[in-house]
Design a protein around this motif. Structure first.
Motif, short mmCIF file in Angstrom:
data_model
loop_
_atom_site.label_atom_id
_atom_site.label_comp_id
_atom_site.label_asym_id
_atom_site.label_seq_id
_atom_site.Cartn_x
_atom_site.Cartn_y
_atom_site.Cartn_z
N ASP A 1 -7.68 2.58 -1.58
CA ASP A 1 -7.28 1.70 -0.49
C ASP A 1 -5.77 1.57 -0.55
O ASP A 1 -5.18 1.48 -1.62
CB ASP A 1 -7.99 0.34 -0.53
N ILE A 2 -5.15 1.59 0.63
CA ILE A 2 -3.70 1.74 0.70
C ILE A 2 -3.09 0.82 1.75
O ILE A 2 -3.78 0.32 2.64
CB ILE A 2 -3.30 3.20 1.03
N ILE B 1 -7.67 1.68 4.79
CA ILE B 1 -6.25 1.55 5.14
C ILE B 1 -5.99 0.16 5.72
O ILE B 1 -6.69 -0.27 6.64
CB ILE B 1 -5.86 2.63 6.17
N LYS B 2 -4.97 -0.50 5.20
CA LYS B 2 -4.64 -1.83 5.73
C LYS B 2 -4.12 -1.70 7.15
O LYS B 2 -3.21 -0.92 7.43
CB LYS B 2 -3.58 -2.52 4.87
N GLY C 1 -11.48 4.01 6.88
CA GLY C 1 -11.76 2.78 7.60
C GLY C 1 -10.56 1.86 7.52
O GLY C 1 -9.66 2.06 6.69
N ALA C 2 -10.55 0.84 8.37
CA ALA C 2 -9.43 -0.10 8.43
C ALA C 2 -9.84 -1.45 7.87
O ALA C 2 -10.99 -1.88 8.04
CB ALA C 2 -8.96 -0.26 9.87
N TYR C 3 -8.88 -2.12 7.21
CA TYR C 3 -9.21 -3.46 6.72
C TYR C 3 -8.21 -4.49 7.22
O TYR C 3 -7.05 -4.19 7.51
CB TYR C 3 -9.34 -3.49 5.20
N HIS C 4 -8.72 -5.72 7.32
CA HIS C 4 -7.94 -6.87 7.81
C HIS C 4 -7.84 -7.90 6.72
O HIS C 4 -8.84 -8.34 6.15
CB HIS C 4 -8.63 -7.48 9.03
N TYR C 5 -6.61 -8.32 6.42
CA TYR C 5 -6.36 -9.37 5.44
C TYR C 5 -6.45 -10.72 6.15
O TYR C 5 -5.61 -11.04 6.99
CB TYR C 5 -4.98 -9.15 4.81
N GLY D 1 3.50 6.70 -7.36
CA GLY D 1 3.29 5.35 -7.86
C GLY D 1 1.82 5.00 -7.96
O GLY D 1 0.93 5.80 -7.70
N ASP D 2 1.58 3.75 -8.34
CA ASP D 2 0.21 3.27 -8.53
C ASP D 2 -0.51 3.06 -7.21
O ASP D 2 0.11 2.74 -6.19
CB ASP D 2 0.22 1.96 -9.31
N VAL D 3 -1.83 3.18 -7.26
CA VAL D 3 -2.66 2.96 -6.08
C VAL D 3 -4.00 2.40 -6.52
O VAL D 3 -4.46 2.65 -7.64
CB VAL D 3 -2.85 4.29 -5.30
#
Length: 265
Positions: A64-65, A87-88, A115-119, A241-243
């Protein structure tokens, strides 16, 4: 003679690494860290010592990014064994991730299910946030279910911590609106503390659980899960970098069946 002995020892070492089927990655303390298992190219810069179940035996892993991952070589990511990406897209009712649209196109072009995510913020209604998500995320055939990210925010502009009944009411409103629009009920991503504080186990949803210090069965007793976020310090070829790394609950065959029933139409 000494040179010959050193050469033979070096060749034996290379043979041992190859025979293990593992690729070394950066590690804490300057040493190499081997994840191995079914995804030998994935690593962890700060690995956890798993005692009651570890993620590396899982056959299906993903990322997730957000914008912080910068430029991504998606072909390398796919070649490393990454099977999905979340993906955010948005947060609250007025912020969108500036890299979302680009990541969405690039991951799709690399044929990585995404897929997309919502915070979720607690200073906006679930309906407002659903409308903002829909405004920013395409309704597209072949997409993974949308995700609602439920955790306590550290935002100075929204420090609210509403009671559990309000949290679940507004989250459910978001899920109903978004689910109707995309034809897929959203998954719930959450953390250990938020899950406990709000008794989220009573909600009707598939869960994506964060648990970086123990297996989900220890941190979320009795809760079924589909995805497990097991580290925030993962290493993936193609990403600098980290993920975050995640495991799918089932086998590769289970994953294929899950995709068949969950991909947007």
């Amino acid at each position: 003679m000494k040179f010959l002995v050193k050469l033979i020892m070096a060749m034996m070492l290379v043979t041992m690494v190859v025979s293990c089927g593992r690729t070394p990655s950066r590690g804490g303390g300057g040493g190499a860290v081997y994840v191995g298992g079914n995804t030998p190219q994935l690593g962890d810069s700060d690995p956890h010592i798993w005692r009651s179940g570890h993620p590396y035996g899982h056959q299906v892993h993903g990322i997730d990014i957000s914008r912080w991952q910068g430029d991504i070589n998606w072909a390398q990511v796919r070649g490393a064994g990454i099977s999905f990406a979340f993906i955010k897209a948005t947060e609250g009712g007025d912020h969108s991730d500036p890299n979302f649209q680009r990541y969405w196109r690039e991951a799709g072009a690399a044929r990585i299910p995404r897929g997309a995510y919502h915070y979720f913020y607690f200073c906006r209604s679930g309906a407002e946030q659903a409308a903002w998500f829909i405004r920013n995320v395409p309704r597209e055939r072949g997409a993974l279910p949308p995700v609602i990210d439920l955790e306590w925010t550290n935002s100075r502009t929204c420090p609210r911590r509403p009671p559990p009944h309000e949290v679940k009411r507004e989250a459910e409103i978001f899920m109903q609106i978004v689910g109707q629009h995309y034809g897929q009920r959203p998954l719930i991503y959450t953390t250990v503390d938020f899950y406990k504080d709000n008794q989220l186990g009573t909600m009707r949803a598939e869960f994506w659980l964060r648990s970086v210090a123990d297996h989900p069965r220890a941190r979320y007793p009795g809760q079924r899960w589909t995805f497990w976020q097991y580290t925030g310090t993962g290493i993936v070829p193609g990403i600098r970098g980290d993920v975050d790394l995640n495991a799918f609950a089932g086998s590769s065959a289970d994953w294929a069946r899950w995709l068949q029933t969950h991909l947007s139409r």
